[in-house]
Design a protein around this motif. Structure first.
Motif, PDB file in Angstrom:
ATOM      1  N   GLU A 134      44.144  35.754  37.676  1.00  0.00           N
ATOM      2  CA  GLU A 134      44.392  35.680  39.100  1.00  0.00           C
ATOM      3  C   GLU A 134      43.527  34.590  39.723  1.00  0.00           C
ATOM      4  O   GLU A 134      42.349  34.442  39.375  1.00  0.00           O
ATOM      5  CB  GLU A 134      44.087  37.035  39.753  1.00  0.00           C
ATOM      6  CG  GLU A 134      44.606  37.165  41.167  1.00  0.00           C
ATOM      7  CD  GLU A 134      44.386  38.548  41.755  1.00  0.00           C
ATOM      8  OE1 GLU A 134      44.737  38.749  42.935  1.00  0.00           O
ATOM      9  OE2 GLU A 134      43.860  39.423  41.031  1.00  0.00           O
ATOM     10  N   ILE A 135      44.115  33.837  40.639  1.00  0.00           N
ATOM     11  CA  ILE A 135      43.391  32.721  41.269  1.00  0.00           C
ATOM     12  C   ILE A 135      42.572  33.263  42.448  1.00  0.00           C
ATOM     13  O   ILE A 135      42.964  33.186  43.611  1.00  0.00           O
ATOM     14  CB  ILE A 135      44.361  31.619  41.743  1.00  0.00           C
ATOM     15  CG1 ILE A 135      45.342  31.256  40.621  1.00  0.00           C
ATOM     16  CG2 ILE A 135      43.591  30.389  42.202  1.00  0.00           C
ATOM     17  CD1 ILE A 135      44.709  30.716  39.372  1.00  0.00           C
ATOM     18  N   THR A 136      41.432  33.863  42.119  1.00  0.00           N
ATOM     19  CA  THR A 136      40.525  34.407  43.137  1.00  0.00           C
ATOM     20  C   THR A 136      39.099  34.053  42.753  1.00  0.00           C
ATOM     21  O   THR A 136      38.801  33.761  41.591  1.00  0.00           O
ATOM     22  CB  THR A 136      40.646  35.938  43.250  1.00  0.00           C
ATOM     23  OG1 THR A 136      40.292  36.523  41.987  1.00  0.00           O
ATOM     24  CG2 THR A 136      42.050  36.360  43.628  1.00  0.00           C
ATOM     25  N   ASP A 137      38.195  34.112  43.725  1.00  0.00           N
ATOM     26  CA  ASP A 137      36.797  33.817  43.430  1.00  0.00           C
ATOM     27  C   ASP A 137      36.111  34.971  42.714  1.00  0.00           C
ATOM     28  O   ASP A 137      35.191  34.773  41.932  1.00  0.00           O
ATOM     29  CB  ASP A 137      36.042  33.476  44.724  1.00  0.00           C
ATOM     30  CG  ASP A 137      36.420  32.099  45.240  1.00  0.00           C
ATOM     31  OD1 ASP A 137      36.943  31.293  44.451  1.00  0.00           O
ATOM     32  OD2 ASP A 137      36.206  31.833  46.437  1.00  0.00           O
ATOM     33  N   GLU A 138      36.533  36.183  43.012  1.00  0.00           N
ATOM     34  CA  GLU A 138      35.942  37.350  42.359  1.00  0.00           C
ATOM     35  C   GLU A 138      36.599  37.528  40.999  1.00  0.00           C
ATOM     36  O   GLU A 138      37.390  38.437  40.773  1.00  0.00           O
ATOM     37  CB  GLU A 138      36.122  38.614  43.212  1.00  0.00           C
ATOM     38  CG  GLU A 138      35.399  38.593  44.541  1.00  0.00           C
ATOM     39  CD  GLU A 138      36.092  37.701  45.569  1.00  0.00           C
ATOM     40  OE1 GLU A 138      37.335  37.559  45.478  1.00  0.00           O
ATOM     41  OE2 GLU A 138      35.404  37.135  46.427  1.00  0.00           O
ATOM     42  N   THR A 139      36.269  36.641  40.076  1.00  0.00           N
ATOM     43  CA  THR A 139      36.911  36.676  38.765  1.00  0.00           C
ATOM     44  C   THR A 139      35.919  37.091  37.690  1.00  0.00           C
ATOM     45  O   THR A 139      34.761  36.666  37.706  1.00  0.00           O
ATOM     46  CB  THR A 139      37.508  35.301  38.396  1.00  0.00           C
ATOM     47  OG1 THR A 139      38.109  35.389  37.114  1.00  0.00           O
ATOM     48  CG2 THR A 139      36.445  34.213  38.377  1.00  0.00           C
ATOM     49  N   SER A 140      36.366  37.940  36.786  1.00  0.00           N
ATOM     50  CA  SER A 140      35.545  38.349  35.643  1.00  0.00           C
ATOM     51  C   SER A 140      36.095  37.741  34.362  1.00  0.00           C
ATOM     52  O   SER A 140      35.725  38.148  33.264  1.00  0.00           O
ATOM     53  CB  SER A 140      35.510  39.873  35.534  1.00  0.00           C
ATOM     54  OG  SER A 140      36.826  40.390  35.395  1.00  0.00           O
ATOM     55  N   VAL A 141      36.978  36.768  34.523  1.00  0.00           N
ATOM     56  CA  VAL A 141      37.608  36.121  33.369  1.00  0.00           C
ATOM     57  C   VAL A 141      36.560  35.333  32.581  1.00  0.00           C
ATOM     58  O   VAL A 141      35.686  34.689  33.167  1.00  0.00           O
ATOM     59  CB  VAL A 141      38.733  35.174  33.846  1.00  0.00           C
ATOM     60  CG1 VAL A 141      39.331  34.413  32.671  1.00  0.00           C
ATOM     61  CG2 VAL A 141      39.807  35.966  34.560  1.00  0.00           C
ATOM     62  N   LYS A 142      36.647  35.375  31.262  1.00  0.00           N
ATOM     63  CA  LYS A 142      35.720  34.628  30.427  1.00  0.00           C
ATOM     64  C   LYS A 142      35.853  33.129  30.690  1.00  0.00           C
ATOM     65  O   LYS A 142      36.937  32.617  30.936  1.00  0.00           O
ATOM     66  CB  LYS A 142      35.978  34.920  28.949  1.00  0.00           C
ATOM     67  CG  LYS A 142      35.559  36.322  28.523  1.00  0.00           C
ATOM     68  CD  LYS A 142      35.742  36.506  27.023  1.00  0.00           C
ATOM     69  CE  LYS A 142      35.276  37.879  26.577  1.00  0.00           C
ATOM     70  NZ  LYS A 142      35.448  38.072  25.114  1.00  0.00           N
ATOM     71  N   GLU A 143      34.712  32.441  30.595  1.00  0.00           N
ATOM     72  CA  GLU A 143      34.698  31.011  30.883  1.00  0.00           C
ATOM     73  C   GLU A 143      35.636  30.245  29.952  1.00  0.00           C
ATOM     74  O   GLU A 143      36.269  29.273  30.362  1.00  0.00           O
ATOM     75  CB  GLU A 143      33.275  30.456  30.764  1.00  0.00           C
ATOM     76  CG  GLU A 143      33.183  29.008  31.206  1.00  0.00           C
ATOM     77  CD  GLU A 143      31.800  28.420  31.010  1.00  0.00           C
ATOM     78  OE1 GLU A 143      31.390  27.601  31.851  1.00  0.00           O
ATOM     79  OE2 GLU A 143      31.136  28.765  30.012  1.00  0.00           O
ATOM     80  N   GLU A 144      35.750  30.670  28.702  1.00  0.00           N
ATOM     81  CA  GLU A 144      36.621  29.966  27.749  1.00  0.00           C
ATOM     82  C   GLU A 144      38.069  29.925  28.245  1.00  0.00           C
ATOM     83  O   GLU A 144      38.753  28.897  28.130  1.00  0.00           O
ATOM     84  CB  GLU A 144      36.565  30.642  26.373  1.00  0.00           C
ATOM     85  CG  GLU A 144      35.261  30.446  25.626  1.00  0.00           C
ATOM     86  CD  GLU A 144      34.169  31.390  26.107  1.00  0.00           C
ATOM     87  OE1 GLU A 144      34.464  32.256  26.966  1.00  0.00           O
ATOM     88  OE2 GLU A 144      33.028  31.259  25.643  1.00  0.00           O
TER      89      GLU A 144
END
Length: 597
Positions: free
Chosen positions: A118-128
């Motif tokens: 999701e294109i949000t600032d509160e992201t927990s997505v891995k940097e890779e």
């Protein structure tokens, strides 16, 4: 089928629409942040680089437009014309939260697959994953802001230095390899078989040659390349705000660059900083903070115990001092409550990564005192030590001893920063700027078994130390200076050697034969024969500066398309293999990597 923009022209960026536009017709465009379909009401949050505005569709909307709006999904590319009106439910979280656009013409310029995150600032997505789809990651407002801040600082640099008489001059990217520092990136030449260009680690020699050419004030937003191991604030390619000045001394260079930083903080952050900055010598920085880039937003300074422990019976301390090393301590006020024995064991493992052999301690808890070393001290020594560090009940004393002073500096310098983080001692809202001066001219390289340049071979030594070049290289100080922000070096430079004879001596002191120095730097040595003005300069690390101003942990967060730890780029998957034909044309061969046993 995707629609076109025909007949529509953007009139506003999303957050440029305001209450002053109520009743007016506007045209906006961007990406769909999210949609809310309530049947007879549809809302679309439209996002561009400035932020979000709400598009509204209701019973008054044309039926075809409502049907089209119902098809919109996240990241669809839209263009919308409509009338600005007051919003019924105010959203205080966004700049345009009091208004919305009632859409009369909606164009779906491009549809989008469901993004991998999701294109949000509160992201927990891995940097890779973010780096694999960097073009999507860059749509997030946090990343958009970082790129805008980077642009703003570059513009401030160009404006400021232009106002102060600097000319922006480009220097070559394909240059001669002159190994003395980090490893060069090499580029094979097709038209000169067996010969190579190097990518510049900095424009150092060219900017000095520009001073010899009569351009007495130069600057450049310079791309630089170093083939070295990476860490959070390093990249194989990076950007410098590079500059050089003629007919100046150290104070002149430092003053003009303090002015630049004052302008950056004011125009980019709206923060007033005081000038001139504090100055501390390299020696003072190492003795007090264990680092040549000290963070002075907190205490935990190093305390030398050599005088009170010079004759102690504890072999670890006595041996370190007799070997010419050091015994230093950090006092942690109130630390007994926060640093258990288990925590101190973890800190011991931490300092060992900096080659320390261990971490001695004393915990002055209210109920009892525990120490790993005080039983080896006399009562007088124990009292003198506690008085020296100013210890009181509830405090913790942490000590490192080693025959190599640098090990003590490195381990305790890192430990004080680690403790400050763990104990929340750092005011993150504070910007701490200072200069470190009087660096050593040389540092000893165990790998090469010789003294090498602390900065580079063109740094001018203090004139009173010139006679020590061959007799006492460790005692030679340089006319070099680093600007430090919150414990990170953001810029550094020096006054350069402009005397040909002194430059030849410097090369000799670094172990170059006359033939070797002429082979590597002959063009510069020759240029000095035609009159070289006194000159000096410095360079700011743009990536690091932006990182610090935005309180980021890694420069990868302020570079559009960065490399990862192994110097590869995950989005394009470079470096990559090339055609055998291209390799042959370069007159080089690729060897298979030997299997490691």
């Amino acid at each position: 089928m995707n629609e076109t923009m025909q007949g529509l022209k953007r009139t506003h960026y999303c957050t440029e629409v305001s209450e002053s536009d109520i009743g007016r017709e506007v045209v906006v465009c961007g990406f769909t942040q999210k949609t809310r379909d309530l049947g007879n009401l549809i809302f679309i949050d439209l996002r561009d680089r400035t932020g979000i505005v709400q598009l509204a569709f209701d019973d008054a909307s044309d039926r075809a437009i409502m049907e089209k709006a119902a098809k919109v999904r996240a990241e669809f590319v839209l263009m919308a014309k409509g009338t600005v009106r007051k919003r019924e439910s105010v959203n205080t979280e966004i700049k345009t939260g009091t208004i919305e656009i009632f859409v009369t013409d909606l164009r779906i310029l491009n549809e989008a697959k469901t993004p991998p995150f999701e294109i949000t600032d509160e992201t927990s997505v891995k940097e890779e994953l973010r780096l694999r789809y960097r073009y999507l990651d860059l749509r997030r407002s946090e990343m958009q802001y970082a790129m805008q801040m980077r642009h703003r600082i570059v513009k401030i640099a160009r404006d400021y230095y232009d106002e102060n008489g600097f000319l922006e001059i480009e220097t070559p990217i394909l240059i001669k390899s002159t190994p003395e520092g980090a490893r060069d990136y090499l580029v094979p030449s097709r038209v000169h078989p067996g010969k190579f260009y190097a990518l510049p680690q900095s424009p150092q020699q060219y900017k000095q040659l520009l001073m010899l050419s009569g351009f007495d004030r130069y600057m450049q937003i310079a791309r630089c390349f170093r083939d070295e191991d990476l860490r959070a604030d390093r990249q194989p390619e990076f950007t410098q705000i590079d500059l050089e000045m003629s007919f100046v001394d150290q104070d002149d260079v430092m003053t003009v660059n303090e002015g630049f930083m004052k302008r950056v903080f004011k125009e980019a952050l709206g923060v007033d900083i005081e000038t001139p900055f504090r100055r501390i010598s390299y020696e003072e920085a190492m003795e007090r903070f264990g680092s040549d880039k000290p963070d002075t937003r907190f205490g935990l300074e190093l305390i030398d115990l050599g005088d009170v422990l010079a004759h102690c019976a504890f072999k670890v301390f006595a041996g370190a001092l007799s070997a010419g090393g050091a015994v230093k301590a950090i006092l942690v006020p109130g630390g007994a409550e926060k640093l258990s024995r288990k925590e101190i064991d973890k800190l011991t493992d931490f300092v060992k990564t900096y080659k320390a052999k261990g971490l001695a301690y004393t915990r002055l808890t209210p109920d009892k005192e525990t120490s790993s070393f005080e039983k080896f001290l006399s009562e007088e020594e124990k009292t003198a030590l506690r008085q020296k560090v100013g210890a009181q009940t509830g405090d913790v004393i942490l000590v490192v001893a080693d025959g190599d002073k640098q090990v003590v500096y490195d381990s305790l310098g890192a430990l004080r920063c680690e403790l400050a983080k763990r104990l929340s001692l750092i005011d993150e809202s504070k910007f701490d700027l200072l200069w470190v001066t009087d660096f050593p001219q040389f540092e000893y390289s165990e790998e090469e078994d010789r003294y090498v340049a602390k900065h580079h071979p063109f740094t001018c030594p203090k004139l009173e130390d010139v006679d020590k070049l061959f007799t006492d290289p460790a005692g030679v100080h340089a006319l070099a200076y680093d600007m430090v922000l919150n414990g990170c070096e953001v810029g550094g430079g020096s006054i350069r050697i402009n005397d040909p004879e002194l430059q030849e001596k410097m090369f000799e002191a670094l172990g170059f034969t006359p033939e070797a120095s002429h082979e590597r730097f002959g063009y510069l040595i020759d240029a000095f024969q035609y009159g070289a003005p006194p000159h000096g300069g410095m360079a700011f690390g743009l990536d690091r500066l932006v990182m610090l101003l935005l309180h980021k942990d890694s420069i990868r967060d302020v570079i559009a398309f960065p490399k990862v730890q192994n110097a590869s780029e995950l989005m394009t998957m470079c470096p990559a293999e090339v055609d055998e034909k291209d390799i042959r044309e370069l007159h080089i061969a690729v060897m298979e990597k030997e299997n490691e046993e």
